[in-house]
Design a protein around this motif. Structure first.
Motif, mmCIF file in Angstrom:
data_model
loop_
_atom_site.group_PDB
_atom_site.id
_atom_site.type_symbol
_atom_site.label_atom_id
_atom_site.label_comp_id
_atom_site.label_asym_id
_atom_site.label_seq_id
_atom_site.Cartn_x
_atom_site.Cartn_y
_atom_site.Cartn_z
ATOM 1 N N ALA A 135 0.837 -1.202 0.000
ATOM 2 C CA ALA A 135 0.000 0.000 0.000
ATOM 3 C C ALA A 135 0.872 1.253 0.000
ATOM 4 O O ALA A 135 0.585 2.231 -0.711
ATOM 5 C CB ALA A 135 -0.932 -0.004 1.208
ATOM 6 N N ARG A 136 1.954 1.234 0.774
ATOM 7 C CA ARG A 136 2.876 2.386 0.788
ATOM 8 C C ARG A 136 3.543 2.568 -0.570
ATOM 9 O O ARG A 136 3.687 3.688 -1.063
ATOM 10 C CB ARG A 136 3.946 2.195 1.862
ATOM 11 N N LEU A 137 3.966 1.459 -1.177
ATOM 12 C CA LEU A 137 4.594 1.539 -2.500
ATOM 13 C C LEU A 137 3.613 2.046 -3.546
ATOM 14 O O LEU A 137 3.970 2.831 -4.416
ATOM 15 C CB LEU A 137 5.156 0.172 -2.908
ATOM 16 N N TYR A 138 2.376 1.588 -3.469
ATOM 17 C CA TYR A 138 1.351 2.035 -4.408
ATOM 18 C C TYR A 138 1.131 3.544 -4.264
ATOM 19 O O TYR A 138 1.052 4.260 -5.260
ATOM 20 C CB TYR A 138 0.044 1.277 -4.176
ATOM 21 N N ALA A 139 1.025 4.009 -3.022
ATOM 22 C CA ALA A 139 0.826 5.449 -2.780
ATOM 23 C C ALA A 139 2.011 6.248 -3.313
ATOM 24 O O ALA A 139 1.837 7.313 -3.918
ATOM 25 C CB ALA A 139 0.626 5.711 -1.289
ATOM 26 N N LYS A 140 3.217 5.740 -3.093
ATOM 27 C CA LYS A 140 4.417 6.434 -3.582
ATOM 28 C C LYS A 140 4.445 6.444 -5.109
ATOM 29 O O LYS A 140 4.775 7.460 -5.730
ATOM 30 C CB LYS A 140 5.679 5.772 -3.033
ATOM 31 N N ALA A 141 4.077 5.324 -5.736
ATOM 32 C CA ALA A 141 4.050 5.258 -7.200
ATOM 33 C C ALA A 141 3.011 6.228 -7.759
ATOM 34 O O ALA A 141 3.247 6.897 -8.771
ATOM 35 C CB ALA A 141 3.743 3.834 -7.668
ATOM 36 N N GLU A 142 1.875 6.315 -7.089
ATOM 37 C CA GLU A 142 0.835 7.246 -7.526
ATOM 38 C C GLU A 142 1.325 8.691 -7.408
ATOM 39 O O GLU A 142 1.105 9.503 -8.307
ATOM 40 C CB GLU A 142 -0.416 7.034 -6.680
ATOM 41 N N GLU A 143 1.992 8.999 -6.311
ATOM 42 C CA GLU A 143 2.540 10.348 -6.117
ATOM 43 C C GLU A 143 3.594 10.665 -7.178
ATOM 44 O O GLU A 143 3.613 11.768 -7.733
ATOM 45 C CB GLU A 143 3.152 10.453 -4.714
ATOM 46 N N LEU A 144 4.450 9.693 -7.471
ATOM 47 C CA LEU A 144 5.460 9.903 -8.512
ATOM 48 C C LEU A 144 4.811 10.111 -9.876
ATOM 49 O O LEU A 144 5.262 10.938 -10.675
ATOM 50 C CB LEU A 144 6.433 8.723 -8.564
ATOM 51 N N GLY A 145 3.727 9.384 -10.137
ATOM 52 C CA GLY A 145 3.005 9.554 -11.398
ATOM 53 C C GLY A 145 2.418 10.949 -11.523
ATOM 54 O O GLY A 145 2.481 11.572 -12.589
ATOM 55 N N VAL A 146 1.844 11.436 -10.447
ATOM 56 C CA VAL A 146 1.282 12.799 -10.449
ATOM 57 C C VAL A 146 2.389 13.815 -10.673
ATOM 58 O O VAL A 146 2.245 14.745 -11.482
ATOM 59 C CB VAL A 146 0.520 13.072 -9.129
ATOM 60 N N ASN A 147 3.514 13.641 -9.986
ATOM 61 C CA ASN A 147 4.636 14.578 -10.153
ATOM 62 C C ASN A 147 5.186 14.529 -11.581
ATOM 63 O O ASN A 147 5.532 15.561 -12.157
ATOM 64 C CB ASN A 147 5.742 14.292 -9.147
ATOM 65 N N ARG A 148 5.275 13.332 -12.129
ATOM 66 C CA ARG A 148 5.767 13.181 -13.502
ATOM 67 C C ARG A 148 4.838 13.918 -14.476
ATOM 68 O O ARG A 148 5.291 14.592 -15.399
ATOM 69 C CB ARG A 148 5.862 11.699 -13.860
ATOM 70 N N GLU A 149 3.537 13.803 -14.263
ATOM 71 C CA GLU A 149 2.575 14.489 -15.123
ATOM 72 C C GLU A 149 2.678 16.005 -14.973
ATOM 73 O O GLU A 149 2.582 16.746 -15.951
ATOM 74 C CB GLU A 149 1.152 14.010 -14.817
ATOM 75 N N ARG A 150 2.909 16.484 -13.751
ATOM 76 C CA ARG A 150 3.093 17.927 -13.538
ATOM 77 C C ARG A 150 4.299 18.436 -14.317
ATOM 78 O O ARG A 150 4.243 19.489 -14.952
ATOM 79 C CB ARG A 150 3.295 18.223 -12.052
ATOM 80 N N VAL A 151 5.383 17.697 -14.261
ATOM 81 C CA VAL A 151 6.591 18.102 -14.983
ATOM 82 C C VAL A 151 6.335 18.086 -16.483
ATOM 83 O O VAL A 151 6.736 19.006 -17.208
ATOM 84 C CB VAL A 151 7.780 17.186 -14.602
ATOM 85 N N ARG A 152 5.631 17.069 -16.963
ATOM 86 C CA ARG A 152 5.320 16.988 -18.395
ATOM 87 C C ARG A 152 4.485 18.192 -18.838
ATOM 88 O O ARG A 152 4.783 18.825 -19.846
ATOM 89 C CB ARG A 152 4.572 15.697 -18.707
ATOM 90 N N VAL A 153 3.450 18.519 -18.061
ATOM 91 C CA VAL A 153 2.591 19.654 -18.401
ATOM 92 C C VAL A 153 3.390 20.957 -18.351
ATOM 93 O O VAL A 153 3.254 21.811 -19.238
ATOM 94 C CB VAL A 153 1.359 19.713 -17.466
ATOM 95 N N ALA A 154 4.235 21.101 -17.348
ATOM 96 C CA ALA A 154 5.055 22.316 -17.250
ATOM 97 C C ALA A 154 5.969 22.455 -18.461
ATOM 98 O O ALA A 154 6.124 23.551 -19.019
ATOM 99 C CB ALA A 154 5.886 22.296 -15.962
#
Length: 186
Positions: A111-130
């Motif tokens: 569950a912790r790894l899943y949450a971290k992967a989800e957070e990394l995915g959101v951050n990756r998308e933010r960087v892509r949009v920026a």
């Protein structure tokens, strides 16, 4: 966090916000390190290992504690308590509890790894949009601003178009400023 199944609501409500300092659990920790990550007692009120204040507030007769161990990390504990009876545990019961605790530890880590992967995915998308905003849209708006500025310099100030060009040029500047702020926040 304190949660339980068949734990009296009054006990949970009274103890939900009580901090459980680890110092008070040293005897339990040492006993659990000596055994294969489980500890039990069939006489909690008279067992010196259970001297922590929480056990004085919790009227248990018997208790079984298993560590939720994921490799070398302790991710939690599983506590099973008996309020009204004294209970002894056979080796096969202890093995079953250890297996359940190992599965629970894996579930917590996953569950912790899943949450971290989800957070990394959101951050990756933010960087892509920026990057998209910076590399494409802001370049286009900047180019538009330069062309508008050129038009302003080549249009007589007395022309009715000059005032409109000035407004559009200022709007382009405001859009660039807002985009820089958005890119910075992303």
């Amino acid at each position: 966090p304190l949660a339980g199944y068949h734990v009296p609501k009054a006990f949970l409500d009274a103890n939900r916000d009580v901090p459980l300092a680890l110092d008070g659990f040293r005897a339990i920790g040492e006993a659990m390190r000596a055994s294969p990550h489980t500890l039990w007692s069939d006489d909690v009120p008279n067992d010196a290992r259970f001297g922590h204040e929480v056990f004085r507030r919790l009227p248990l007769q018997s208790v079984l504690i298993a560590s939720l161990q994921a490799r070398t990390e302790l991710v939690g504990i599983l506590v099973c308590g008996w309020w009204t009876q004294s209970r002894r545990f056979a080796d096969d019961e202890l093995a079953l509890v250890r297996a359940i605790a190992a599965q629970a530890a894996i579930a917590i880590v996953n569950a912790r790894l899943y949450a971290k992967a989800e957070e990394l995915g959101v951050n990756r998308e933010r960087v892509r949009v920026a990057h998209e905003l910076h590399d494409r849209l802001s370049q286009s708006v900047f180019s538009l601003g330069l062309r508008l500025e050129w038009c302003l310099h080549h249009t007589p100030a007395s022309s009715p178009v000059h005032a409109k060009l000035q407004e559009v040029w200022q709007d382009a500047g405001a859009i660039m400023s807002q985009m820089r702020d958005l890119i910075y926040r992303l």
